[in-house]
Design an enzyme around this catalytic site. Structure first.
Site, PDB file in Angstrom:
ATOM      1  N   HIS A 256      39.270  -3.980 -35.681  1.00 19.98           N
ATOM      2  CA  HIS A 256      40.663  -3.773 -35.249  1.00 19.98           C
ATOM      3  C   HIS A 256      41.681  -4.483 -36.133  1.00 19.98           C
ATOM      4  O   HIS A 256      42.874  -4.254 -36.005  1.00 19.98           O
ATOM      5  CB  HIS A 256      40.849  -4.233 -33.804  1.00 19.98           C
ATOM      6  CG  HIS A 256      40.902  -5.728 -33.670  1.00 19.98           C
ATOM      7  ND1 HIS A 256      39.793  -6.527 -33.866  1.00 19.98           N
ATOM      8  CD2 HIS A 256      41.920  -6.565 -33.372  1.00 19.98           C
ATOM      9  CE1 HIS A 256      40.130  -7.786 -33.689  1.00 19.98           C
ATOM     10  NE2 HIS A 256      41.412  -7.850 -33.392  1.00 19.98           N
TER      11      HIS A 256
HETATM   12  C1  UD1 Z   1      46.110  -8.431 -30.879  1.00 11.88           C
HETATM   13  C2  UD1 Z   1      46.139  -9.808 -31.534  1.00 11.88           C
HETATM   14  C3  UD1 Z   1      44.817 -10.092 -32.218  1.00 11.88           C
HETATM   15  C4  UD1 Z   1      43.647  -9.879 -31.291  1.00 11.88           C
HETATM   16  C5  UD1 Z   1      43.742  -8.489 -30.702  1.00 11.88           C
HETATM   17  C6  UD1 Z   1      42.625  -8.196 -29.738  1.00 11.88           C
HETATM   18  C7  UD1 Z   1      48.332 -10.546 -32.345  1.00 11.88           C
HETATM   19  C8  UD1 Z   1      49.128 -10.841 -33.560  1.00 11.88           C
HETATM   20  N1  UD1 Z   1      47.180  -9.896 -32.539  1.00 11.88           N
HETATM   21  O1  UD1 Z   1      45.977  -7.474 -31.920  1.00 11.88           O
HETATM   22  O2  UD1 Z   1      44.810 -11.438 -32.661  1.00 11.88           O
HETATM   23  O3  UD1 Z   1      42.447 -10.054 -32.016  1.00 11.88           O
HETATM   24  O4  UD1 Z   1      44.990  -8.371 -30.005  1.00 11.88           O
HETATM   25  O5  UD1 Z   1      42.743  -6.896 -29.246  1.00 11.88           O
HETATM   26  O6  UD1 Z   1      48.739 -10.910 -31.274  1.00 11.88           O
HETATM   27  N2  UD1 Z   1      47.635  -0.746 -27.884  1.00 11.88           N
HETATM   28  C9  UD1 Z   1      47.330   0.121 -26.860  1.00 11.88           C
HETATM   29  N3  UD1 Z   1      47.123  -0.404 -25.618  1.00 11.88           N
HETATM   30  C10 UD1 Z   1      47.193  -1.727 -25.351  1.00 11.88           C
HETATM   31  C11 UD1 Z   1      47.528  -2.596 -26.403  1.00 11.88           C
HETATM   32  C12 UD1 Z   1      47.728  -2.097 -27.663  1.00 11.88           C
HETATM   33  O7  UD1 Z   1      47.247   1.311 -27.062  1.00 11.88           O
HETATM   34  O8  UD1 Z   1      46.968  -2.145 -24.186  1.00 11.88           O
HETATM   35  C13 UD1 Z   1      47.828  -0.206 -29.236  1.00 11.88           C
HETATM   36  C14 UD1 Z   1      49.275   0.020 -29.597  1.00 11.88           C
HETATM   37  O9  UD1 Z   1      49.349   1.156 -30.403  1.00 11.88           O
HETATM   38  C15 UD1 Z   1      49.617  -1.195 -30.443  1.00 11.88           C
HETATM   39  C16 UD1 Z   1      48.284  -1.474 -31.125  1.00 11.88           C
HETATM   40  O10 UD1 Z   1      47.288  -1.126 -30.174  1.00 11.88           O
HETATM   41  O11 UD1 Z   1      50.678  -0.973 -31.306  1.00 11.88           O
HETATM   42  C17 UD1 Z   1      48.117  -2.912 -31.549  1.00 11.88           C
HETATM   43  O12 UD1 Z   1      48.304  -3.780 -30.428  1.00 11.88           O
HETATM   44  P1  UD1 Z   1      48.894  -5.265 -30.647  1.00 11.88           P
HETATM   45  O13 UD1 Z   1      48.939  -5.988 -29.359  1.00 11.88           O
HETATM   46  O14 UD1 Z   1      50.167  -5.178 -31.422  1.00 11.88           O
HETATM   47  O15 UD1 Z   1      47.858  -5.947 -31.616  1.00 11.88           O
HETATM   48  P2  UD1 Z   1      46.258  -5.927 -31.653  1.00 11.88           P
HETATM   49  O16 UD1 Z   1      45.835  -5.192 -32.863  1.00 11.88           O
HETATM   50  O17 UD1 Z   1      45.666  -5.517 -30.344  1.00 11.88           O
END
Ligand code: UD1
Length: 396
Positions: free
Chosen positions: A237
């Site tokens: 991820h």
């Molecule tokens: C975040 C953390 C990372 C952790 C990871 C675990 C930061 C900087 N990063 O990264 O350290 O390892 O979580 O998962 O805080 N999305 C969904 N549903 C959700 C959440 C996210 O669809 O419930 C999608 C969205 O398109 C979003 C993308 O995932 O833009 C990324 O989510 P985000 O919370 O920005 O960062 P992670 O990559 O999950």
């Protein structure tokens, strides 16, 4: 004493669950005044009034609510509903919302865990309001300032009044940065508390049922015919692995051409990786590979169960590196560095850094297949870290 814990994203939930249970345990052991004339101030000053704030960074049921349920975390007292966005949007919006909460509640301590954007937002907001900050999982350093998590860790640790570390390397990191010694306490790895509490329940789950119940796409694969024996378990991820086609594409080709030719790959897919596969037009290729089994994001017990019997783990997750160490699952860490060196083979752990270069991944994949499971338990990864965290906060 009033404390507010702040969580936002999936890896926070496994860390806050044992902490909340340890607070309950602490409160149940407090001696309360039996005679009305005793002052509550003098007899009951160690009672912890705890509030849980969820920033809402992770909001899908499978990324959030499922973990609250599985790990017996009480519903958050406040959910800020921040959701997805750029880093600045996430951090900025969280700070604006948290400032109101902290000003209204006036806690003595704000507790932050891990290194996600919620961790950074909460520590900066609290500190600007002169509220004491405690960081659980302090002192981890990858040395890679391009990782958003490294920035979150550096800022949070610089601002924290109490730094609770998972290992002694982290203590050394903090001392080298000039953190006053008296603020640093080595308490062990709180996530291992969660692993130990849930290991038995996870071991009763059926691997085949986990797969069938969580298939993202219902397609036949070799394991459908009988027991799944050898399998690779994979999670990816990190932006550094999935956000560029020239990096993600060759990894996908290697998985399909080489690993899937050896054994089924179970891949609980993160929303970010799923989105990128579509964007890079790799989705059909992945879906049409018989032995590449896409699963929805898994619950805590389900993932732990799959890890217990996996032949090999391929991951870029820090938490899974740690769980592989305790379970002994040979692990390829698809990163060039790690903030968790104790999980590496040179420190006795189960994992090796392979970056995202396919030549290197291939070489280490074949070497790693020759290894047996070899569980290792770093110092104080003993399942009792949360109690030590509460004790340090109460005594600070
Ligand atoms: C975040 C953390 C990372 C952790 C990871 C675990 C930061 C900087 N990063 O990264 O350290 O390892 O979580 O998962 O805080 N999305 C969904 N549903 C959700 C959440 C996210 O669809 O419930 C999608 C969205 O398109 C979003 C993308 O995932 O833009 C990324 O989510 P985000 O919370 O920005 O960062 P992670 O990559 O999950």
């Amino acid at each position: 004493m009033k404390i507010i814990s702040v969580v936002g994203a999936r890896p926070n939930f496994m860390k806050i669950a044992p902490f909340i249970h340890a607070i309950d345990n602490h409160n149940s052991q407090q001696v309360y005044p039996s005679k009305p004339q005793l002052s509550v101030e003098t007899t009951n000053n160690k009672h912890i009034n705890h509030l849980l704030v969820h920033t809402g960074q992770h909001y899908d049921d499978k990324m959030s609510k499922a973990f609250f349920r599985a790990l017996n975390i009480p519903d958050a007292d406040i959910n800020l509903g921040i959701g997805s966005g750029t880093h600045a949007e996430q951090v900025g919006n969280t700070m604006i919302a948290l400032e109101k909460v902290f000003e209204g509640e006036k806690p003595d301590w704000v507790i932050v865990v891990g290194d996600v954007n919620a961790t950074l937002a909460a520590s900066v907001t609290a500190k600007k309001l002169h509220i004491k900050v405690c960081h659980i999982e302090a002192g981890l350093r990858s040395g890679d300032i391009k990782m958003p998590e490294e920035i979150n860790r550096l800022v949070t640790d610089r601002l924290s009044d109490l730094l609770l570390t998972p290992d002694t390397i982290s203590v050394d990191n903090l001392l080298k940065e000039g953190t006053p010694k008296e603020r640093i306490k080595f308490v062990g790895n709180i996530m291992i508390d969660t692993l130990e509490t849930n290991r038995e329940k996870a071991s009763t789950l059926s691997i085949e049922k986990i797969i069938q119940d969580n298939l993202l796409i219902n397609k036949p694969f070799k394991g459908n015919a009988g027991l799944v024996k050898a399998y690779a378990l994979m999670t990816l991820h990190r932006p550094s692995n999935v956000d560029k086609k020239e990096v993600f594409g060759p990894i996908i080709n290697f998985l399909i051409d080489e690993v899937a030719a050896d054994m089924p790959i179970l891949w609980p897919i993160h929303p970010r990786a799923k989105k990128q596969l579509g964007k890079f037009r790799l989705w059909d290729k992945v879906v049409n590979t018989e032995n590449l089994i896409l699963l929805n994001p898994l619950g805590y017990h389900e993932m732990l169960r799959l890890n217990m019997d996996a032949t090999i783990m391929l991951t870029d997750s820090g938490g899974l590196q740690e769980e592989c160490t305790i379970l002994g699952t040979p692990c390829l860490t698809l990163r060039w560095n790690t903030e968790r060196p104790v999980t590496l083979r040179e420190y006795g752990g189960a994992s090796i850094l392979v970056g995202n270069n396919v030549e290197r991944i291939r070489k280490e994949y074949h070497e790693t297949l020759k290894l047996d499971k070899k569980p290792v338990r770093p110092e104080l990864w003993d399942g009792h870290t949360a109690g030590r965290c509460v004790e340090e906060i109460v005594n600070s």
